[in-house]
Design an enzyme around this catalytic site. Structure first.
Site, mmCIF file in Angstrom:
data_model
loop_
_atom_site.group_PDB
_atom_site.id
_atom_site.type_symbol
_atom_site.label_atom_id
_atom_site.label_comp_id
_atom_site.label_asym_id
_atom_site.label_seq_id
_atom_site.Cartn_x
_atom_site.Cartn_y
_atom_site.Cartn_z
ATOM 1 N N LYS A 15 66.531 -43.407 -20.088
ATOM 2 C CA LYS A 15 66.866 -42.025 -19.687
ATOM 3 C C LYS A 15 68.200 -41.587 -20.297
ATOM 4 O O LYS A 15 68.300 -40.523 -20.893
ATOM 5 C CB LYS A 15 66.948 -41.905 -18.156
ATOM 6 C CG LYS A 15 65.676 -42.290 -17.434
ATOM 7 C CD LYS A 15 65.799 -42.111 -15.929
ATOM 8 C CE LYS A 15 66.822 -42.989 -15.252
ATOM 9 N NZ LYS A 15 66.579 -44.453 -15.349
ATOM 10 N N ARG A 90 65.644 -39.032 -7.001
ATOM 11 C CA ARG A 90 65.360 -40.454 -6.954
ATOM 12 C C ARG A 90 64.699 -40.860 -5.652
ATOM 13 O O ARG A 90 64.361 -42.026 -5.466
ATOM 14 C CB ARG A 90 66.683 -41.176 -7.053
ATOM 15 C CG ARG A 90 66.748 -42.201 -8.119
ATOM 16 C CD ARG A 90 68.159 -42.701 -8.035
ATOM 17 N NE ARG A 90 68.328 -43.855 -8.807
ATOM 18 C CZ ARG A 90 68.872 -43.838 -10.030
ATOM 19 N NH1 ARG A 90 69.228 -42.720 -10.588
ATOM 20 N NH2 ARG A 90 69.032 -44.957 -10.664
ATOM 21 N N ARG A 129 72.439 -54.418 -22.437
ATOM 22 C CA ARG A 129 73.161 -53.142 -22.493
ATOM 23 C C ARG A 129 74.677 -53.361 -22.407
ATOM 24 O O ARG A 129 75.156 -54.136 -21.600
ATOM 25 C CB ARG A 129 72.742 -52.225 -21.340
ATOM 26 C CG ARG A 129 73.624 -50.960 -21.300
ATOM 27 C CD ARG A 129 73.062 -49.882 -20.453
ATOM 28 N NE ARG A 129 72.884 -50.272 -19.073
ATOM 29 C CZ ARG A 129 72.233 -49.527 -18.177
ATOM 30 N NH1 ARG A 129 71.720 -48.369 -18.552
ATOM 31 N NH2 ARG A 129 72.101 -49.935 -16.938
ATOM 32 N N ARG A 159 78.036 -53.099 -17.599
ATOM 33 C CA ARG A 159 78.097 -52.286 -16.378
ATOM 34 C C ARG A 159 78.007 -53.226 -15.189
ATOM 35 O O ARG A 159 77.153 -54.113 -15.184
ATOM 36 C CB ARG A 159 76.912 -51.305 -16.371
ATOM 37 C CG ARG A 159 77.341 -49.855 -16.270
ATOM 38 C CD ARG A 159 76.181 -48.918 -16.476
ATOM 39 N NE ARG A 159 75.219 -48.896 -15.376
ATOM 40 C CZ ARG A 159 74.227 -48.039 -15.291
ATOM 41 N NH1 ARG A 159 74.070 -47.120 -16.228
ATOM 42 N NH2 ARG A 159 73.385 -48.068 -14.289
ATOM 43 N N ARG A 170 67.892 -53.286 -8.081
ATOM 44 C CA ARG A 170 67.654 -51.898 -8.540
ATOM 45 C C ARG A 170 66.186 -51.675 -8.868
ATOM 46 O O ARG A 170 65.632 -50.612 -8.595
ATOM 47 C CB ARG A 170 68.527 -51.593 -9.762
ATOM 48 C CG ARG A 170 69.992 -51.374 -9.383
ATOM 49 C CD ARG A 170 70.912 -51.454 -10.575
ATOM 50 N NE ARG A 170 70.583 -50.511 -11.621
ATOM 51 C CZ ARG A 170 70.834 -50.713 -12.908
ATOM 52 N NH1 ARG A 170 71.397 -51.823 -13.318
ATOM 53 N NH2 ARG A 170 70.524 -49.792 -13.783
#
Ligand code: AP5
Length: 217
Positions: A15, A90, A129, A159, A170
């Site tokens: 996204k 969400r 990432r 992160r 998550r």
């Protein structure tokens, strides 16, 4: 080009990556609830302090905080040219409030875009990432040999919520609370489904072709 799009997808579906590219391509506002919350955390605001307790363990920030944050963000003047929502809604409760929030600025979302990816892809992407500490560019050390930010040369960092145990949480939260939002969109909005397991360029091209018909400019 001016469009109003809601990007939906699992953590790691791409996204943020696609939103940054579409923002450049179309000159529209990229509204990422995750980015806004991380900024609030970095600045140590009241909202940031509350949000961090949820984000650090991979659960969702309460709807009332998110809805007020989005109401204020949509009132910013840059939304007049079109927008792309990334990370909102969400929960079904947030999705039910979307229309009244956008009606508040005399607009309506053109479509929801669902980025479909299989779980193995999500885990691989999130473990690789890295985010630039200086300019927030997203990159990936699995897909490329990234030593420093390819845009500004800044330091790349993990992160905090990309730690494997938090990623697992998550994904579970996404399945329980966000996947039902896809069905809400299928019932109430135009929906575009994209196979987001392909390369970044292929996904961008598929999005560009699908979004052309919503141009308001
Ligand atoms: P948020 O920041 O929104 O996180 P997320 O939805 O979990 O999404 P991600 O940012 O992890 O993934 P992405 O889909 O943007 O993937 P990306 O493009 O980076 O939210 C964080 C937290 O904030 C939540 O857990 C929650 O606590 C809170 N929050 C936020 N919004 C909320 C809301 N509305 N309500 C309540 N709480 C909220 O890509 C991932 C990696 O893959 C990158 O390394 C990238 O380079 C790579 N990649 C991307 N596309 C491709 C491709 N096609 N091929 C190969 N690699 C790719």
């Amino acid at each position: 080009m001016s469009v109003r799009i809601v990007l939906l997808g699992a953590p790691g579906s791409g996204k943020g990556t696609q939103a940054a590219l579409l923002k450049e391509m179309y000159g529209i506002a990229h509204i990422s609830t995750g980015d806004i919350l991380r900024q609030e955390v970095a600045e140590g605001t009241e909202l940031g302090k509350k949000a961090e307790t949820y984000m650090s363990v991979g659960t969702l920030v309460p709807d009332d905080l998110i809805l007020e944050m989005m109401r204020l963000r949509l009132l910013q003047p840059d939304t007049r040219r079109g927008w792309l929502l990334d990370g909102f809604p969400r929960t079904v409760a947030q999705a039910e409030r979307l229309a009244s929030l956008t009606n508040g600025i005399g607009q309506r979302a053109d479509a929801g875009v669902i980025l479909n990816v299989i779980p193995e892809v999500v885990v691989r992407r999130l473990s690789g990432r890295r985010v630039c500490e200086a300019c927030q560019t997203i990159t990936n050390v699995v897909e490329m040999k990234a030593g420093a930010c390819p845009v500004c040369g800044g330091k790349l960092v993990l992160r905090p919520d990309d730690e494997p145990s938090v990623v697992r949480k998550r994904i579970a939260v996404f399945d329980a609370q966000t996947r039902p939002v896809f069905e809400f969109f299928r019932r109430n909005y135009d929906v575009i489904e994209i196979d987001a397991s392909r390369s970044i360029d292929e996904v961008t091209e598929a999005l560009r072709l699908a979004l052309d018909r919503y141009d308001h400019s």
